[in-house]
Scaffold this motif. Sequence first.
Motif, PDB file in Angstrom:
ATOM      1  N   CYS A  22      55.539  68.789  38.527  1.00  0.00           N
ATOM      2  CA  CYS A  22      56.356  69.950  38.892  1.00  0.00           C
ATOM      3  C   CYS A  22      57.717  69.750  38.228  1.00  0.00           C
ATOM      4  O   CYS A  22      58.508  68.910  38.679  1.00  0.00           O
ATOM      5  CB  CYS A  22      56.474  70.024  40.407  1.00  0.00           C
ATOM      6  SG  CYS A  22      57.681  71.197  41.046  1.00  0.00           S
ATOM      7  N   TRP A  37      55.481  70.149  48.813  1.00  0.00           N
ATOM      8  CA  TRP A  37      54.195  70.501  48.200  1.00  0.00           C
ATOM      9  C   TRP A  37      53.328  71.206  49.234  1.00  0.00           C
ATOM     10  O   TRP A  37      53.279  70.801  50.398  1.00  0.00           O
ATOM     11  CB  TRP A  37      53.472  69.248  47.707  1.00  0.00           C
ATOM     12  CG  TRP A  37      54.108  68.632  46.498  1.00  0.00           C
ATOM     13  CD1 TRP A  37      55.065  67.659  46.471  1.00  0.00           C
ATOM     14  CD2 TRP A  37      53.816  68.951  45.129  1.00  0.00           C
ATOM     15  NE1 TRP A  37      55.392  67.354  45.166  1.00  0.00           N
ATOM     16  CE2 TRP A  37      54.643  68.127  44.334  1.00  0.00           C
ATOM     17  CE3 TRP A  37      52.941  69.837  44.495  1.00  0.00           C
ATOM     18  CZ2 TRP A  37      54.612  68.171  42.931  1.00  0.00           C
ATOM     19  CZ3 TRP A  37      52.918  69.884  43.104  1.00  0.00           C
ATOM     20  CH2 TRP A  37      53.736  69.058  42.338  1.00  0.00           C
ATOM     21  N   LEU A  75      52.847  65.170  42.638  1.00  0.00           N
ATOM     22  CA  LEU A  75      51.955  65.027  43.790  1.00  0.00           C
ATOM     23  C   LEU A  75      50.721  64.289  43.313  1.00  0.00           C
ATOM     24  O   LEU A  75      50.091  64.705  42.333  1.00  0.00           O
ATOM     25  CB  LEU A  75      51.553  66.393  44.343  1.00  0.00           C
ATOM     26  CG  LEU A  75      50.481  66.371  45.443  1.00  0.00           C
ATOM     27  CD1 LEU A  75      51.082  65.836  46.752  1.00  0.00           C
ATOM     28  CD2 LEU A  75      49.904  67.772  45.666  1.00  0.00           C
ATOM     29  N   TYR A  88      47.750  74.258  44.489  1.00  0.00           N
ATOM     30  CA  TYR A  88      48.875  73.468  44.978  1.00  0.00           C
ATOM     31  C   TYR A  88      50.169  74.006  44.383  1.00  0.00           C
ATOM     32  O   TYR A  88      50.245  74.282  43.179  1.00  0.00           O
ATOM     33  CB  TYR A  88      48.700  71.989  44.606  1.00  0.00           C
ATOM     34  CG  TYR A  88      47.585  71.339  45.390  1.00  0.00           C
ATOM     35  CD1 TYR A  88      46.257  71.451  44.977  1.00  0.00           C
ATOM     36  CD2 TYR A  88      47.857  70.651  46.569  1.00  0.00           C
ATOM     37  CE1 TYR A  88      45.228  70.897  45.718  1.00  0.00           C
ATOM     38  CE2 TYR A  88      46.832  70.082  47.318  1.00  0.00           C
ATOM     39  CZ  TYR A  88      45.521  70.217  46.882  1.00  0.00           C
ATOM     40  OH  TYR A  88      44.498  69.663  47.626  1.00  0.00           O
ATOM     41  N   CYS A  90      54.488  73.470  44.333  1.00  0.00           N
ATOM     42  CA  CYS A  90      55.673  72.716  44.698  1.00  0.00           C
ATOM     43  C   CYS A  90      56.794  73.713  44.995  1.00  0.00           C
ATOM     44  O   CYS A  90      56.713  74.898  44.647  1.00  0.00           O
ATOM     45  CB  CYS A  90      56.106  71.768  43.585  1.00  0.00           C
ATOM     46  SG  CYS A  90      56.537  72.565  42.023  1.00  0.00           S
TER      47      CYS A  90
END
Lengths: 110, 120
Positions: A22, A37, A75, A88, A90
């Motif tokens: 990220c 996250w 992550l 996912y 961030c």
Amino acid sequence: QSALTQPPSASGSPGQSVTISCTGTSSDVGAYDYVSWYQQHPGKAPKLMIYQVSKWPSGVPDRFSGSKSGNTASLTVSGLQAEDEADYYCSSYAGGNTVVFGTGTKLTVL
Amino acid sequence: QVQLQESGPGLVKPSQTLFLTCAVSGGSVSSGAYYWTWIRQHPGKGLEWIGYIRYTGNTFYNPSLKSRVTISRDTSENQFSLRLNSVTAADTAVYYCGRLVDGEVAVRHWGQGTLVTVSS
């Protein structure tokens, strides 16, 4: 205020580890330890997985871990399981009481 | 355990105002140390932070939406609301309400989300 940059996709086999990056700037990710996250399964609301770069909310397995170096947060999902397949995102505090999200990464468990 | 539930029209005409409410149970919108937020997700796209209201009543908005957005709260009804003016098709999205803990800048609790379509 631009979105944080994440890879569109990531993948790994069950049991493996995968890391999602990220990338922000010195005004957001690089400036504050307020990176979070989120995991989102299709049709569901996001779920907080990591906050303040590397802290776990209760109930989140420690297979999920977070870190940060400079303007990039990461992550890592260890011991991949089928249920980890999700999107996912961030997010980071960006100063001035504003928040910016990442572009999102689709994690596929092969 | 706090629970949040969005409500409002699923269809809004272009140029009109989008108004959503988030009912809170298991917690108070005037309790210290919490921020109440709105976040949206365009179809098939990522998350976009809209803004939040602090327990003090102070509001903070995404600069890109600031001119059109108002977040307010009703402590008697224990709910908070989103008003988005002059909507266009680009405002079609799933709108989520959520709660953050002061000092964490992380949304621990989310509503289920509500789809708002802007169309004539």
